[in-house]
Design a protein around this motif. Structure first.
Motif, PDB file in Angstrom:
ATOM      1  N   ALA A  17       0.198  -3.052   7.442  1.00 42.67           N
ATOM      2  CA  ALA A  17       1.250  -3.836   6.786  1.00 42.67           C
ATOM      3  C   ALA A  17       0.950  -5.320   6.922  1.00 42.67           C
ATOM      4  O   ALA A  17       1.081  -6.086   5.960  1.00 42.67           O
ATOM      5  CB  ALA A  17       2.599  -3.505   7.400  1.00 42.67           C
ATOM      6  N   LEU A  35      -1.966  -6.767   7.309  1.00 42.03           N
ATOM      7  CA  LEU A  35      -3.098  -7.097   6.431  1.00 42.03           C
ATOM      8  C   LEU A  35      -2.643  -7.219   4.993  1.00 42.03           C
ATOM      9  O   LEU A  35      -3.030  -8.129   4.269  1.00 42.03           O
ATOM     10  CB  LEU A  35      -4.170  -6.007   6.520  1.00 42.03           C
ATOM     11  N   MET A  36      -1.781  -6.274   4.616  1.00 39.02           N
ATOM     12  CA  MET A  36      -1.278  -6.263   3.246  1.00 39.02           C
ATOM     13  C   MET A  36      -0.508  -7.546   2.955  1.00 39.02           C
ATOM     14  O   MET A  36      -0.673  -8.172   1.908  1.00 39.02           O
ATOM     15  CB  MET A  36      -0.360  -5.044   3.092  1.00 39.02           C
ATOM     16  N   ARG A  57      -2.859 -10.427   2.708  1.00 42.52           N
ATOM     17  CA  ARG A  57      -3.576 -10.359   1.443  1.00 42.52           C
ATOM     18  C   ARG A  57      -2.705 -10.808   0.291  1.00 42.52           C
ATOM     19  O   ARG A  57      -3.121 -11.579  -0.562  1.00 42.52           O
ATOM     20  CB  ARG A  57      -3.976  -8.908   1.201  1.00 42.52           C
ATOM     21  N   ASP A  82      -5.623  -8.003  -9.571  1.00 45.10           N
ATOM     22  CA  ASP A  82      -5.302  -6.623  -9.896  1.00 45.10           C
ATOM     23  C   ASP A  82      -4.042  -6.494 -10.745  1.00 45.10           C
ATOM     24  O   ASP A  82      -3.421  -5.452 -10.749  1.00 45.10           O
ATOM     25  CB  ASP A  82      -5.121  -5.852  -8.580  1.00 45.10           C
ATOM     26  N   ARG A 119       1.111  -2.843  -9.543  1.00 41.93           N
ATOM     27  CA  ARG A 119       2.065  -1.736  -9.486  1.00 41.93           C
ATOM     28  C   ARG A 119       2.198  -1.188  -8.068  1.00 41.93           C
ATOM     29  O   ARG A 119       3.295  -0.943  -7.577  1.00 41.93           O
ATOM     30  CB  ARG A 119       1.594  -0.627 -10.427  1.00 41.93           C
ATOM     31  N   GLU A 120       1.046  -1.029  -7.425  1.00 42.74           N
ATOM     32  CA  GLU A 120       1.030  -0.440  -6.090  1.00 42.74           C
ATOM     33  C   GLU A 120       1.856  -1.284  -5.115  1.00 42.74           C
ATOM     34  O   GLU A 120       2.693  -0.784  -4.370  1.00 42.74           O
ATOM     35  CB  GLU A 120      -0.427  -0.356  -5.628  1.00 42.74           C
ATOM     36  N   GLN A 173       5.397  -0.473  -3.323  1.00 43.52           N
ATOM     37  CA  GLN A 173       5.536  -0.468  -1.874  1.00 43.52           C
ATOM     38  C   GLN A 173       6.702  -1.355  -1.442  1.00 43.52           C
ATOM     39  O   GLN A 173       7.466  -1.001  -0.551  1.00 43.52           O
ATOM     40  CB  GLN A 173       4.246  -0.955  -1.223  1.00 43.52           C
TER      41      GLN A 173
END
Lengths: 474, 226
Positions: free
Chosen positions: A296, A298-299, A302, A311, A353-354, A358
């Motif tokens: 989480a 890292l996400m 990012r 993306d 979208r991902e 989330q």
């Protein structure tokens, strides 16, 4: 470098010099052109009148002989004017006229000459004894010589005036230009110096510093404003980085310590295989949790660094809301909470979208976690979470509204930070990263996460610009 | 099943080889891209496990070279880079599955077994059977014995995926990826709740349960009588 040297070296000053030179040259050229033309004009005028006069006098001589000529010349010579006359015999003996002290030999060459002379009615010692004149010598029939000319005093004076004007104007241009250039340069230099000073303090570590903006809206201001925006971004990134490292130190070390303690304790205390197994299983569970937290983090990092911007694709926010709500719906049902979806019409948006899924998942997960089924409203209706996707102007709003305890207004800004968990929520499982991730995802898309009072409960709104993030604020 | 592990961390490679052997597979390992490529070229392996970052030749290029040579051995990519776009890159390079590090062995094993099975012939029958449970992929009808079971669309896809891999362990992440098409960790036991819902529809009231929980790994649908 001395202050003056610095001033002379500025771009503004150099530009001033260039302009100044060009301007001075231009002024000099203009005046020279004017002077020469005037001179030529005067010369032409003199030539014309003198020629006419000579023709006239020659005519008088032809008709009335020497006697008449002498009378005419005498009359004309007495008039106060710049006209010059001289009539001589063949060997230079003056017969009539108002000129003397000519350069020797002038009378021997017929035609146009410039000469110095003295008027007859002037005393030799007079101050301006010598004058210049443009004269024409004409050979009359019978060996007499006729000299007619014009004093050049006027021409010379004009010439001097123009020359003086030229000198003065060039001098004034130079002085004013230099002074102006210095003044402007100093002003620019002062502003640039102030900016340099600020950047130096910023480089030394004071990231809060901002460049001064004069408020004139000129190019330096625009530059300063842009640089300030850049500094703002750098500061927030640095703050984020510092927060992450602080949080990693604090919130990852704690479970790591726990992990280590558990393993140590198993080694020390466990007596049989079953106890070892239990300890190992607990260790794995704990490390899984750590991995989840780490992922989480890292996400979020990012998302915040903007890497995931490559993306971005078109997606339907309504579809995401339906899908995610469907994914979490049984979880809510287990706790006696109804998930109500209000996303019937397609709501196109652009993004990852991902990540958006989330983020919505995290919000719904939170809502289910904190919306206690026991806090049913007095009407007896079951606790309800409303998830919706709507369009509002050029934004797409994804809303998750619950009827849980909500978040007091003073805590709303804080809960979005990483690992912040309010006291009431400490008993619940979770990493404390759910809202941070949702906020980071919203920011990545150029939008924001808004927390509002659902009276009672909490309303989380992910607002995304419909067309995806604006690449640069031009 | 023969498995080749291409992984430069020898401790991790040894661990994997040992673990695969323990569950009855044959496993070899290579520590760099060149060696791995040489070993894999024979085509004698059923599954390749390829680390993405390898010395001499990176994992994606190993897979790319194999595919160019017509070697279609299924490959699972292991990588510390777990983001969606990394995954997309890996799959585009010819990988068949992608597992971010750190992973659990049970997850890896389940995925490897699914990959190996997939190779044995695509499971494209229109009607799937497990015991007396029957799923018709065309008419979307599910029956257990004589009884018709009505499922929500998502439950249908969940059951379809499980039945396609009947007798194999299917992990929660595999379900999330294949049934919901999400690659993130939902942080809660959402999948478990969906499974228990499905279980109550297909197993409740029947003597023989078909949908089993595999501890520490995931789920498996299988005919218990067999």
């Amino acid at each position: 470098m001395t202050a003056l040297g610095k001033l002379f070296r500025t771009t503004t000053f150099k530009l001033t010099l260039v302009y100044l030179t060009v301007f001075a040259l231009f002024a000099a050229f203009l005046l020279a052109y004017f002077a020469l033309n005037t001179r030529r004009l005067i010369d032409e005028q003199i030539t014309e009148t003198v020629n006419a006069e000579i023709t006239g006098l020659a005519e008088q001589y032809r008709q009335g002989g020497l006697r008449r000529l002498v009378i005419v010349i005498d009359t004309r010579a007495r008039r106060p004017s710049s006209s010059l006359y001289l009539l001589t015999t063949f060997n230079g003996q003056p017969l009539a006229g108002n000129v003397t002290a000519l350069q020797p030999g002038i009378l021997d060459k017929p035609g146009w000459t410039e000469t110095i002379y003295r008027r007859l009615d002037e005393s030799e010692s007079a101050q301006h004894a010598e004058h210049r004149a443009l004269v024409r010598v004409f050979q009359l029939p019978g060996g007499f010589r006729l000299l007619v000319g014009r004093d050049l005093e006027e021409r010379e004076r004009l010439y001097r005036i123009v020359l003086a004007a030229g000198r003065w104007s060039v001098a004034i241009v130079l002085v004013l230009g230099l002074a102006g250039g210095l003044l402007v340069s100093r002003r620019v230099l002062r502003r640039v110096d102030a900016m340099t000073e600020t950047t130096r303090t910023i480089m030394e570590g004071d990231l809060g510093g901002r460049l001064p903006v004069a408020g004139t809206g000129d190019e330096i201001d625009r530059l300063a404003e842009n640089l300030n925006q850049m500094l703002e971004r750098i500061e927030s990134l640095m703050r984020g980085l510092k927060e992450v490292s602080d949080n990693i130190a604090h919130d990852l070390k704690t479970p790591l310590t726990r992990l280590r303690n558990r393993a140590e304790q198993a080694l020390r205390v466990a007596k049989n295989d079953d106890e070892y197994r239990a300890a190992l299983e607990a260790t794995i569970d704990e490390s899984d949790e750590l991995i989840t937290t780490f992922n989480a983090l890292l996400m979020i990092a990012r998302a915040e660094s903007g890497q995931a911007r490559d993306d971005m694709k078109d997606f339907d926010a309504a579809e995401i809301v339906q899908d995610i709500a469907e994914l979490y719906e049984p979880l809510g049902e287990e706790k006696g909470i109804t998930l109500k979806v209000e996303a019937a019409t397609p709501t196109p948006a652009k993004g990852n979208r991902e990540l958006v899924s989330q983020a919505v998942g995290n919000l719904i997960d939170n809502a289910i976690k904190y919306a206690e089924p026991c806090t049913e409203p007095a009407g007896g209706a079951p606790a309800e979470i409303v998830v919706s996707a709507t369009e509002a102007g050029d934004r797409v709003l994804i809303t998750v509204a619950d009827r849980g305890p909500g978040i007091p207004p003073e805590d709303r800004a804080r809960v979005v930070e990483r690992f912040v968990r309010l006291e009431q929520s400490r008993s619940q499982p979770g990493s404390g990263l759910g809202l941070s991730l949702a906020a980071a995802v919203a920011r990545l898309h150029g939008g924001e996460l808004m927390l509002e009072d659902n009276a009672p409960g909490l309303k989380c709104i992910i607002a995304l610009p419909r067309g995806g993030p604006v690449q640069s604020a031009a | 099943m023969r498995i080749l592990v291409i992984e430069d961390d020898s401790a991790a490679a040894d661990y994997l080889v040992k673990a695969f052997r323990e569950v009855g597979h044959v496993a070899d390992s290579a520590t760099d891209g060149e060696d791995g490529l040489a070993l894999a070229q024979d085509g004698q392996y059923d599954v390749l496990i390829v680390d993405r970052m390898l010395p001499k030749r990176d994992g994606l290029s190993v897979i790319g070279a194999l595919r160019d040579q017509g070697v279609e051995t299924p490959a699972l990519i292991l990588s510390a880079l777990g983001q969606v776009d990394d995954r997309v890159k890996g799959l585009r390079a010819g990988g068949d599955d992608y597992l971010p590090k750190p992973y659990s062995f049970s997850e890896l094993l389940a995925r490897v077994e699914v990959l190996a099975r997939r190779r044995g012939g695509r499971n494209e029958e229109t009607v799937l059977h497990v015991g007396d449970l029957q799923l018709d992929r065309l008419s979307h009808q599910v029956r257990r014995g004589a009884e018709e079971i009505s499922l929500q669309p998502r439950e249908f896809r969940l059951l379809e995926y499980l039945m396609k891999h009947a007798g194999q362990v299917v992990t929660r992440t595999m379900l999330l990826e294949n049934v919901w098409d999400y690659h993130f960790d939902p942080q809660t036991n959402v999948i478990d709740v969906h499974i228990s819902r499905l279980r109550s529809k297909i197993d409740k009231g029947f003597a023989q349960p078909l949908l089993h929980t595999v501890r520490g790994a995931g789920y498996m649908i299988r005919d218990g009588a067999r």
